[in-house]
Design a protein around this motif. Structure first.
Motif, PDB file in Angstrom:
ATOM      1  N   TRP A 136       0.802  -1.221   0.000  1.00  0.00           N
ATOM      2  CA  TRP A 136       0.000   0.000   0.000  1.00  0.00           C
ATOM      3  C   TRP A 136       0.835   1.272   0.000  1.00  0.00           C
ATOM      4  O   TRP A 136       0.456   2.268  -0.606  1.00  0.00           O
ATOM      5  N   VAL A 137       1.965   1.281   0.690  1.00  0.00           N
ATOM      6  CA  VAL A 137       2.812   2.481   0.689  1.00  0.00           C
ATOM      7  C   VAL A 137       3.343   2.725  -0.718  1.00  0.00           C
ATOM      8  O   VAL A 137       3.295   3.858  -1.220  1.00  0.00           O
ATOM      9  N   ILE A 138       3.807   1.691  -1.375  1.00  0.00           N
ATOM     10  CA  ILE A 138       4.317   1.839  -2.740  1.00  0.00           C
ATOM     11  C   ILE A 138       3.194   2.292  -3.668  1.00  0.00           C
ATOM     12  O   ILE A 138       3.356   3.237  -4.448  1.00  0.00           O
ATOM     13  N   ARG A 139       2.048   1.651  -3.576  1.00  0.00           N
ATOM     14  CA  ARG A 139       0.918   2.014  -4.441  1.00  0.00           C
ATOM     15  C   ARG A 139       0.417   3.426  -4.174  1.00  0.00           C
ATOM     16  O   ARG A 139      -0.046   4.110  -5.078  1.00  0.00           O
ATOM     17  N   SER A 140       0.500   3.877  -2.928  1.00  0.00           N
ATOM     18  CA  SER A 140      -0.002   5.200  -2.556  1.00  0.00           C
ATOM     19  C   SER A 140       0.976   6.324  -2.849  1.00  0.00           C
ATOM     20  O   SER A 140       0.555   7.450  -3.097  1.00  0.00           O
ATOM     21  N   CYS A 141       2.252   6.030  -2.814  1.00  0.00           N
ATOM     22  CA  CYS A 141       3.262   7.093  -2.894  1.00  0.00           C
ATOM     23  C   CYS A 141       4.015   7.153  -4.215  1.00  0.00           C
ATOM     24  O   CYS A 141       4.411   8.241  -4.642  1.00  0.00           O
ATOM     25  N   ALA A 142       4.256   6.017  -4.851  1.00  0.00           N
ATOM     26  CA  ALA A 142       5.141   5.988  -6.015  1.00  0.00           C
ATOM     27  C   ALA A 142       4.421   6.352  -7.308  1.00  0.00           C
ATOM     28  O   ALA A 142       3.338   5.838  -7.585  1.00  0.00           O
ATOM     29  N   SER A 143       5.065   7.192  -8.089  1.00  0.00           N
ATOM     30  CA  SER A 143       4.582   7.471  -9.447  1.00  0.00           C
ATOM     31  C   SER A 143       4.952   6.335 -10.382  1.00  0.00           C
ATOM     32  O   SER A 143       4.330   6.151 -11.414  1.00  0.00           O
ATOM     33  N   HIS A 144       5.999   5.586  -9.998  1.00  0.00           N
ATOM     34  CA  HIS A 144       6.415   4.412 -10.768  1.00  0.00           C
ATOM     35  C   HIS A 144       7.193   3.487  -9.849  1.00  0.00           C
ATOM     36  O   HIS A 144       7.963   3.948  -9.015  1.00  0.00           O
ATOM     37  N   ASN A 145       6.986   2.183 -10.012  1.00  0.00           N
ATOM     38  CA  ASN A 145       7.755   1.177  -9.282  1.00  0.00           C
ATOM     39  C   ASN A 145       8.517   0.315 -10.278  1.00  0.00           C
ATOM     40  O   ASN A 145       7.923  -0.241 -11.203  1.00  0.00           O
ATOM     41  N   PHE A 146       9.826   0.217 -10.078  1.00  0.00           N
ATOM     42  CA  PHE A 146      10.660  -0.709 -10.836  1.00  0.00           C
ATOM     43  C   PHE A 146      10.670  -2.026 -10.071  1.00  0.00           C
ATOM     44  O   PHE A 146      10.830  -2.027  -8.846  1.00  0.00           O
ATOM     45  N   ALA A 147      10.528  -3.142 -10.743  1.00  0.00           N
ATOM     46  CA  ALA A 147      10.449  -4.444 -10.075  1.00  0.00           C
ATOM     47  C   ALA A 147      11.750  -4.822  -9.375  1.00  0.00           C
ATOM     48  O   ALA A 147      11.740  -5.482  -8.338  1.00  0.00           O
ATOM     49  N   ASP A 148      12.886  -4.379  -9.936  1.00  0.00           N
ATOM     50  CA  ASP A 148      14.183  -4.733  -9.366  1.00  0.00           C
ATOM     51  C   ASP A 148      15.236  -3.747  -9.861  1.00  0.00           C
ATOM     52  O   ASP A 148      14.953  -2.858 -10.668  1.00  0.00           O
ATOM     53  N   MET A 149      16.459  -3.921  -9.384  1.00  0.00           N
ATOM     54  CA  MET A 149      17.545  -2.998  -9.724  1.00  0.00           C
ATOM     55  C   MET A 149      17.870  -3.030 -11.216  1.00  0.00           C
ATOM     56  O   MET A 149      18.198  -1.995 -11.803  1.00  0.00           O
ATOM     57  N   GLU A 150      17.756  -4.188 -11.837  1.00  0.00           N
ATOM     58  CA  GLU A 150      18.033  -4.297 -13.284  1.00  0.00           C
ATOM     59  C   GLU A 150      17.039  -3.464 -14.092  1.00  0.00           C
ATOM     60  O   GLU A 150      17.420  -2.769 -15.032  1.00  0.00           O
ATOM     61  N   GLU A 151      15.770  -3.529 -13.710  1.00  0.00           N
ATOM     62  CA  GLU A 151      14.755  -2.720 -14.402  1.00  0.00           C
ATOM     63  C   GLU A 151      14.999  -1.235 -14.169  1.00  0.00           C
ATOM     64  O   GLU A 151      14.841  -0.418 -15.072  1.00  0.00           O
ATOM     65  N   PHE A 152      15.408  -0.870 -12.960  1.00  0.00           N
ATOM     66  CA  PHE A 152      15.753   0.519 -12.642  1.00  0.00           C
ATOM     67  C   PHE A 152      16.872   1.006 -13.556  1.00  0.00           C
ATOM     68  O   PHE A 152      16.781   2.080 -14.161  1.00  0.00           O
TER      69      PHE A 152
END
Length: 173
Positions: A136-152
């Motif tokens: 919920w914190v990620i869904r509420s706060c992030a404009s985008h979530n990368f699944a892992d460091m490689e995707e980042f």
């Protein structure tokens, strides 16, 4: 959230420090912080003029006496509750004053959750790196979530362009 017009973009690197560790009387008790240098390098490829803010480095440089307050003579994290509150508040203020907060969350982090929440409340852009996409914190706060460091590493430039941080740039690698 639009980023503030400033000569230098301030990017705050958030992430797990204590995690679920039950004993963190010393910086030696923290989880590995190696990800911070790696994230900083990726950010600087995309935003070469950015001021990258690492809260651990910030505390070490700005509050050395407070950090040394420890029990047993080890490198401390603030020996009493008042000092701990002051240090935590300073880090939260730094996140809130940044233009962009990027948080590495391979596991949950109560401190990072507060950083993300306060940055979002202040209208800052928040990105996360986490497999916990349903959190919920990620869904509420992030404009985008990368699944892992490689995707980042691979997609940061495209996400920053989509969010208006890198208008007109073709990429950063």
């Amino acid at each position: 959230a639009a980023m503030a017009a400033r000569a230098t973009t301030r990017v705050f690197i958030s992430g797990v420090m204590q995690g679920s560790t039950t004993k963190t009387r010393s910086v030696d008790d923290l989880m590995s912080q190696d990800y911070r240098a790696h994230m900083s390098a990726v950010i600087r490829r995309c935003l070469p003029d950015a001021e990258v803010l690492d809260p651990l480095q910030y505390m070490t440089e700005n509050f050395p006496k407070e950090l040394q307050k420890s029990k047993g003579g080890r490198r401390g994290l603030g020996g009493d509750d008042d000092t701990t509150r002051m240090l935590f508040g300073a880090v939260i203020d730094l996140a809130r004053a940044s233009d962009l907060v990027i948080s590495n969350l391979p596991t949950a982090s109560m401190g990072s959750a507060v950083e993300l929440w306060e940055a979002r409340k202040a209208g800052r852009l928040v990105l996360t790196i986490s497999p916990m996409r349903d959190n919920w914190v990620i869904r509420s706060c992030a404009s985008h979530n990368f699944a892992d460091m490689e995707e980042f590493e691979r997609d940061l430039a495209a996400v920053l362009r989509r969010l208006g941080v890198l208008p007109g740039r073709l990429g950063c690698f």
